[in-house]
Scaffold this active site. Structure first.
Site, PDB file in Angstrom:
ATOM      1  N   LYS A 150      31.505 -30.869  32.341  1.00 36.70           N
ATOM      2  CA  LYS A 150      30.373 -31.823  32.295  1.00 36.70           C
ATOM      3  C   LYS A 150      29.213 -31.286  31.849  1.00 36.70           C
ATOM      4  O   LYS A 150      28.799 -32.167  30.984  1.00 36.70           O
ATOM      5  CB  LYS A 150      29.964 -32.364  33.849  1.00 36.70           C
ATOM      6  CG  LYS A 150      31.524 -33.259  34.082  1.00 36.70           C
ATOM      7  CD  LYS A 150      31.849 -34.597  33.591  1.00 36.70           C
ATOM      8  CE  LYS A 150      33.025 -34.919  34.179  1.00 36.70           C
ATOM      9  NZ  LYS A 150      33.932 -35.910  33.395  1.00 36.70           N
ATOM     10  N   LYS A 166      45.282 -32.388  28.557  1.00 40.68           N
ATOM     11  CA  LYS A 166      45.941 -33.443  29.603  1.00 40.68           C
ATOM     12  C   LYS A 166      45.845 -34.741  29.330  1.00 40.68           C
ATOM     13  O   LYS A 166      44.734 -35.177  28.557  1.00 40.68           O
ATOM     14  CB  LYS A 166      45.585 -32.900  30.933  1.00 40.68           C
ATOM     15  CG  LYS A 166      43.912 -33.390  31.209  1.00 40.68           C
ATOM     16  CD  LYS A 166      43.936 -33.553  32.573  1.00 40.68           C
ATOM     17  CE  LYS A 166      42.186 -33.844  32.859  1.00 40.68           C
ATOM     18  NZ  LYS A 166      41.906 -34.323  34.188  1.00 40.68           N
ATOM     19  N   LYS A 170      42.277 -40.644  31.067  1.00 41.71           N
ATOM     20  CA  LYS A 170      41.690 -42.068  30.831  1.00 41.71           C
ATOM     21  C   LYS A 170      40.586 -42.328  29.725  1.00 41.71           C
ATOM     22  O   LYS A 170      40.602 -43.223  29.092  1.00 41.71           O
ATOM     23  CB  LYS A 170      41.019 -42.683  32.243  1.00 41.71           C
ATOM     24  CG  LYS A 170      41.993 -42.959  33.267  1.00 41.71           C
ATOM     25  CD  LYS A 170      41.184 -43.390  34.646  1.00 41.71           C
ATOM     26  CE  LYS A 170      42.128 -43.371  35.598  1.00 41.71           C
ATOM     27  NZ  LYS A 170      41.751 -42.832  36.986  1.00 41.71           N
TER      28      LYS A 170
HETATM   29  P1  TYM Z   1      41.857 -38.940  38.958  1.00 42.87           P
HETATM   30  O1  TYM Z   1      41.309 -40.216  39.049  1.00 42.87           O
HETATM   31  O2  TYM Z   1      41.372 -38.216  37.524  1.00 42.87           O
HETATM   32  O3  TYM Z   1      43.457 -38.547  38.890  1.00 42.87           O
HETATM   33  C1  TYM Z   1      44.148 -39.101  39.941  1.00 42.87           C
HETATM   34  C2  TYM Z   1      45.314 -38.275  40.119  1.00 42.87           C
HETATM   35  O4  TYM Z   1      45.994 -38.358  38.972  1.00 42.87           O
HETATM   36  C3  TYM Z   1      46.563 -36.932  38.729  1.00 42.87           C
HETATM   37  N1  TYM Z   1      46.054 -36.734  36.960  1.00 42.87           N
HETATM   38  C4  TYM Z   1      47.016 -36.095  36.605  1.00 42.87           C
HETATM   39  N2  TYM Z   1      48.289 -35.333  37.053  1.00 42.87           N
HETATM   40  C5  TYM Z   1      48.800 -34.822  35.851  1.00 42.87           C
HETATM   41  N3  TYM Z   1      48.777 -34.890  34.626  1.00 42.87           N
HETATM   42  C6  TYM Z   1      47.562 -35.752  34.227  1.00 42.87           C
HETATM   43  N4  TYM Z   1      47.488 -35.778  32.764  1.00 42.87           N
HETATM   44  C7  TYM Z   1      46.805 -36.124  35.249  1.00 42.87           C
HETATM   45  N5  TYM Z   1      45.740 -36.810  35.085  1.00 42.87           N
HETATM   46  C8  TYM Z   1      45.338 -37.173  36.419  1.00 42.87           C
HETATM   47  C9  TYM Z   1      45.016 -36.205  39.342  1.00 42.87           C
HETATM   48  O5  TYM Z   1      45.341 -34.489  39.396  1.00 42.87           O
HETATM   49  C10 TYM Z   1      44.970 -36.798  40.362  1.00 42.87           C
HETATM   50  O6  TYM Z   1      45.976 -36.629  41.629  1.00 42.87           O
HETATM   51  N6  TYM Z   1      38.796 -36.555  41.874  1.00 42.87           N
HETATM   52  C11 TYM Z   1      39.841 -37.076  41.898  1.00 42.87           C
HETATM   53  C12 TYM Z   1      40.027 -38.353  42.651  1.00 42.87           C
HETATM   54  C13 TYM Z   1      39.733 -37.885  44.070  1.00 42.87           C
HETATM   55  C14 TYM Z   1      40.917 -37.441  45.043  1.00 42.87           C
HETATM   56  C15 TYM Z   1      39.945 -36.945  46.156  1.00 42.87           C
HETATM   57  C16 TYM Z   1      42.143 -37.009  44.818  1.00 42.87           C
HETATM   58  C17 TYM Z   1      38.810 -38.084  44.722  1.00 42.87           C
HETATM   59  N7  TYM Z   1      38.946 -37.602  46.151  1.00 42.87           N
HETATM   60  C18 TYM Z   1      40.985 -36.684  47.036  1.00 42.87           C
HETATM   61  C19 TYM Z   1      42.853 -36.450  45.852  1.00 42.87           C
HETATM   62  C20 TYM Z   1      42.074 -36.184  47.116  1.00 42.87           C
HETATM   63  C21 TYM Z   1      40.029 -37.620  40.252  1.00 42.87           C
HETATM   64  O7  TYM Z   1      39.281 -37.916  39.691  1.00 42.87           O
HETATM   65  O8  TYM Z   1      41.314 -37.761  40.021  1.00 42.87           O
END
Ligand code: TYM
Length: 329
Positions: A111, A194, A197
């Protein structure tokens, strides 16, 4: 019984990465475990959504979680900001998280490079809030994609540090979880990195058939192999990775062999992959539309989830406060 927690940030519609990384395979865990699936709306604040977008995005993730098969009778499905106990635990854990380690986090450094004008304190302490999300239910397992591995490692460290500091064995050390397999990384369609969004490289659970076909046709490839049994370059390998997860084994092997003997036509492979994706996504998209129109149901799910999550969170926080020495007069 194990406690399982999974979260998704409310910054837009769910894409294939979210689905395979944090939802699809874990839906079946609802039956044998205590499962919490939540929407991380506080985490979305680091990029300053407008008030209108904030709520719209939370609602959308909730709907798409349900469409993907989460059952609010079995699992607790809630919104992070409905559980104020998380914020308190975040505050407490912050006293025990150090600037050096937070600054060294890959996501923070990323970031710092990408958005130097908005390097807010929320970004710096993002892993602490994540640890609070996880530890508030004293979770054992956390289904996540590969990109969250380092954050999970930090949650483990904060749990261990708390236990050492207060000479107790209160927090479990939460494990990143994928049924003993390596964590998943779904690649994007743009050739590198990867699926995300905001990267414009994703297939979303809400995508229409023609959108999926169009996205696949535009996916980055190369001129095609010229030497037998060569290793595909990253963009082509990425398509194979998606195919391996989405298509059946025979299809995957067929195109792999065609690549190996240099007869592959990427157009055919993309068409096949698009059709397999459509097969996967159509029922999900239909579920999304159906659930989206049922306001009462959505409201009920969120309110029951908040109540259950607060009950569990309240218990943890009460213990934490006791261990730390807070007492009432
Ligand atoms: P976020 O919202 O970016 O993604 C949510 C979940 O999807 C998985 N993910 C992926 N897995 C495989 N390939 C990809 N291209 C891919 N893109 C996203 C992420 O690994 C995640 O499991 N900080 C976290 C949200 C969060 C969270 C938590 C997760 C907040 N508190 C506590 C687990 C436990 C996030 O931004 O994920």
């Amino acid at each position: 019984m194990k406690t399982v927690l999974s979260g998704i940030r409310s910054t837009g519609n769910l894409h294939l990465g979210n689905y395979f990384g944090a939802v699809k395979n874990f839906v079946k865990m609802q039956h044998q475990n205590k499962c919490y699936f939540f929407i991380a709306d506080y985490h979305s604040l680091t990029t300053h959504p407008t008030p209108q977008n904030l709520h719209k995005n939370v609602r959308q993730v909730l709907v798409e979680y349900l469409a993907a098969g989460l059952d609010p009778e079995l699992a607790t499905l809630y919104v992070q900001s409905d559980v104020p106990e998380i914020s308190e635990l975040y505050l407490l854990l912050n006293m025990n998280a150090y600037l050096g380690e937070l600054e060294r986090t890959t996501s923070f450094k990323d970031k710092a490079r990408k958005q130097p004008d908005n390097l807010n304190a929320g970004l710096l302490t993002y892993p602490v809030l994540m640890a609070a999300d996880i530890l508030i239910h004293n979770s054992h397992y956390v289904p996540v994609g590969k990109d969250q591995e380092q954050h999970l490692e930090m949650a483990r460290k904060f749990a261990r540090r708390f236990n050492n500091m207060y000479k107790c064995n209160f927090f479990n050390e939460p494990e990143p979880y994928n049924f003993g397999e390596a964590l998943i990384k779904i690649p994007g369609l743009d050739g590198t990195g990867k699926m995300g969004k905001s990267e414009g490289n994703g297939i979303f659970l809400i995508d229409e058939d023609k959108t999926i076909r169009k996205k696949l046709m535009r996916a980055v490839t190369d001129q095609g192999p010229t030497t037998p049994n060569s290793t595909p370059p990253e963009p082509v390998e990425n398509l194979f990775k998606i195919m391996k997860i989405v298509s059946d084994e025979i299809t995957y092997k067929f195109f792999k062999e065609q690549y190996a003997n240099c007869s592959i036509r990427y157009g055919d492979m993309k068409k096949q992959l698009a059709e397999d994706l459509i097969k996967l996504i159509t029922p999900l998209r239909e579920n999304i539309y159906r659930i989206n129109s049922d306001n009462d149901y959505i409201r009920k799910v969120a309110s029951i989830g908040a109540e259950r999550a607060r009950e569990s969170a309240g218990k943890t926080l009460k213990e934490v406060r006791k261990i730390m020495g807070f007492k009432s007069f």
